[in-house]
Design a protein around this motif. Sequence first.
Motif, PDB file in Angstrom:
ATOM      1  N   ILE A  46       0.856  -1.186   0.000  1.00  0.00           N
ATOM      2  CA  ILE A  46       0.000   0.000   0.000  1.00  0.00           C
ATOM      3  C   ILE A  46       0.882   1.222   0.000  1.00  0.00           C
ATOM      4  N   GLU A  47       0.527   2.200  -0.814  1.00  0.00           N
ATOM      5  CA  GLU A  47       1.347   3.413  -0.872  1.00  0.00           C
ATOM      6  C   GLU A  47       0.451   4.593  -1.271  1.00  0.00           C
ATOM      7  N   ILE A  48       0.697   5.756  -0.639  1.00  0.00           N
ATOM      8  CA  ILE A  48      -0.094   6.930  -1.019  1.00  0.00           C
ATOM      9  C   ILE A  48       0.581   7.765  -2.110  1.00  0.00           C
ATOM     10  N   ALA A  49       1.897   7.631  -2.277  1.00  0.00           N
ATOM     11  CA  ALA A  49       2.591   8.518  -3.229  1.00  0.00           C
ATOM     12  C   ALA A  49       2.539   7.947  -4.647  1.00  0.00           C
ATOM     13  N   ASN A  50       2.073   8.774  -5.593  1.00  0.00           N
ATOM     14  CA  ASN A  50       1.922   8.318  -6.986  1.00  0.00           C
ATOM     15  C   ASN A  50       3.241   7.827  -7.564  1.00  0.00           C
ATOM     16  N   HIS A  72      -2.886   1.624  -4.522  1.00  0.00           N
ATOM     17  CA  HIS A  72      -2.766   3.050  -4.230  1.00  0.00           C
ATOM     18  C   HIS A  72      -3.797   3.429  -3.166  1.00  0.00           C
ATOM     19  N   GLY A  73      -3.336   3.937  -2.029  1.00  0.00           N
ATOM     20  CA  GLY A  73      -4.299   4.330  -0.997  1.00  0.00           C
ATOM     21  C   GLY A  73      -3.594   4.582   0.320  1.00  0.00           C
ATOM     22  N   ARG A  74      -4.371   5.003   1.284  1.00  0.00           N
ATOM     23  CA  ARG A  74      -3.840   5.185   2.639  1.00  0.00           C
ATOM     24  C   ARG A  74      -3.932   3.860   3.376  1.00  0.00           C
ATOM     25  N   GLY A  75      -2.900   3.560   4.154  1.00  0.00           N
ATOM     26  CA  GLY A  75      -2.905   2.326   4.927  1.00  0.00           C
ATOM     27  C   GLY A  75      -4.184   2.190   5.757  1.00  0.00           C
ATOM     28  N   GLU A  76      -4.598   3.298   6.356  1.00  0.00           N
ATOM     29  CA  GLU A  76      -5.778   3.285   7.227  1.00  0.00           C
ATOM     30  C   GLU A  76      -7.024   2.871   6.420  1.00  0.00           C
TER      31      GLU A  76
HETATM   32  C1  LIG Z   1       9.799   7.426   4.974  1.00  0.00           C
HETATM   33  S1  LIG Z   1       9.115   6.599   3.654  1.00  0.00           S
HETATM   34  C2  LIG Z   1       9.677   4.939   3.873  1.00  0.00           C
HETATM   35  C3  LIG Z   1       9.626   4.160   2.594  1.00  0.00           C
HETATM   36  C4  LIG Z   1      10.103   2.706   2.702  1.00  0.00           C
HETATM   37  N1  LIG Z   1       9.227   1.931   3.547  1.00  0.00           N
HETATM   38  C5  LIG Z   1      11.505   2.656   3.198  1.00  0.00           C
HETATM   39  O1  LIG Z   1      11.725   2.177   4.330  1.00  0.00           O
HETATM   40  O2  LIG Z   1      12.408   3.089   2.463  1.00  0.00           O
HETATM   41  C6  LIG Z   1       7.398   6.498   4.117  1.00  0.00           C
HETATM   42  C7  LIG Z   1       6.531   5.992   2.976  1.00  0.00           C
HETATM   43  O3  LIG Z   1       5.230   5.755   3.448  1.00  0.00           O
HETATM   44  C8  LIG Z   1       4.287   6.341   2.575  1.00  0.00           C
HETATM   45  N2  LIG Z   1       3.143   6.670   3.440  1.00  0.00           N
HETATM   46  C9  LIG Z   1       3.080   7.630   4.401  1.00  0.00           C
HETATM   47  N3  LIG Z   1       1.901   7.596   5.042  1.00  0.00           N
HETATM   48  C10 LIG Z   1       1.204   6.571   4.456  1.00  0.00           C
HETATM   49  C11 LIG Z   1      -0.098   6.050   4.669  1.00  0.00           C
HETATM   50  N4  LIG Z   1      -0.900   6.581   5.594  1.00  0.00           N
HETATM   51  N5  LIG Z   1      -0.502   5.016   3.914  1.00  0.00           N
HETATM   52  C12 LIG Z   1       0.309   4.498   2.944  1.00  0.00           C
HETATM   53  N6  LIG Z   1       1.546   4.967   2.694  1.00  0.00           N
HETATM   54  C13 LIG Z   1       1.997   5.979   3.446  1.00  0.00           C
HETATM   55  C14 LIG Z   1       5.012   7.540   1.992  1.00  0.00           C
HETATM   56  O4  LIG Z   1       4.479   7.937   0.749  1.00  0.00           O
HETATM   57  C15 LIG Z   1       6.415   6.981   1.847  1.00  0.00           C
HETATM   58  O5  LIG Z   1       6.593   6.294   0.622  1.00  0.00           O
END
Ligand SMILES: C[S@@+](CC[C@H](N)C(=O)[O-])C[C@H]1O[C@@H](n2cnc3c(N)ncnc32)[C@H](O)[C@@H]1O
Length: 320
Positions: A46-50, A72-76
């Motif tokens: 799951i990831e929010i960033a495009n 694609h979405g928020r974890g929550e």
């Molecule tokens: C600091 S990065 C860490 C990325 C990777 N896990 C790593 O360890 O290299 C945090 C990642 O979580 C994603 N992210 C932040 N909040 C999120 C959420 N609520 N749901 C899904 N992804 C989220 C961000 O877009 C980012 O890609």
Amino acid sequence: MTLPWPANWSELFDKERPLILEIGFGNGDYLMHLARSNPDHNVIGIEIANKSMEKAERKIAASGLLNVRAIHGRGETVLHHLFEPASIEQIHVNYPDPWFKTRHAGRRLIQRDTLDAIVSRLEPQGMFYLGTDILDYAEMAHDLLLETPGLTNQQDTPWSDTMSGRIVTKYEEKGYREGRPGHFFVYQRNDRPAPDVSVMKELAMPHVVLSSPLSPEAMLDQFDKMTHHAPGDIHIVYLEAFMDHRRRALLFEIKMQEPTIDQHFCLTLTPRDDGDYTLIFTSIGNPRPTLGMHIATGHLGDWLASLHPEARIVSRKVRE
Ligand SMILES: C[S@@+](CC[C@H](N)C(=O)[O-])C[C@H]1O[C@@H](n2cnc3c(N)ncnc32)[C@H](O)[C@@H]1O
């Protein structure tokens, strides 16, 4: 592709296998590692960033692996809406919220509600793995985990500085370079009861029928950006209104935050043959009919009806 709530994972993967979930996969390397090292599991990221989504999708396609999908979405949102209780074998979160103190605390990934959803969605004996390089974050997570009776720490210490079987993630490597070691949590679902976190399903489509002597142009003239805060932590911003001259319809652009989902969508007010108007949502932004969506539709209908003393709501199919 838009997934149903809850998703049918075995249909999506074409095969039923135990599920592994990674939230916030970033550049996707750890997700690919999970998929390669668990060929008998279905791995969901799951990831929010495009941009991260695009990268991961390229990596998945190039790998030829059939047991991994990026969503694609928020974890929550995904935890609350897509997964059934007791359905996930492992949940991995690596280096979430690096600037968590500067962000709104309610937007932090690891917080009470998310942990309750994690406990609810883990299978019996399911595993929760969390890594962070931020000591304050580790302490905050430790405090929350102490108050999470459904999970048991699998290590002798609250967290450890190394973890076997891991590959180093991009943010983990950055942490080491900048002198911040990793703090790794390993927790297992025990047999204490899980919090009751029900699967949030889609509601019926809301709509309002309005009778008004005003023209769409006259309504547009009176529109200004508005916000509405509804009980249940629902925040609605009516950003902009546009005129569709061809259909003589109004289009309202709306941003909405609910505890488990953010949506950016449009409602349209369309003239009917009988002279009334229908207020419904459009497919722009692929909105989901949630409680917030119903409230947004009802509230906008009420506002439109308030613009003229002879205007009135003829019918409304809206959950309040
Ligand atoms: C600091 S990065 C860490 C990325 C990777 N896990 C790593 O360890 O290299 C945090 C990642 O979580 C994603 N992210 C932040 N909040 C999120 C959420 N609520 N749901 C899904 N992804 C989220 C961000 O877009 C980012 O890609």
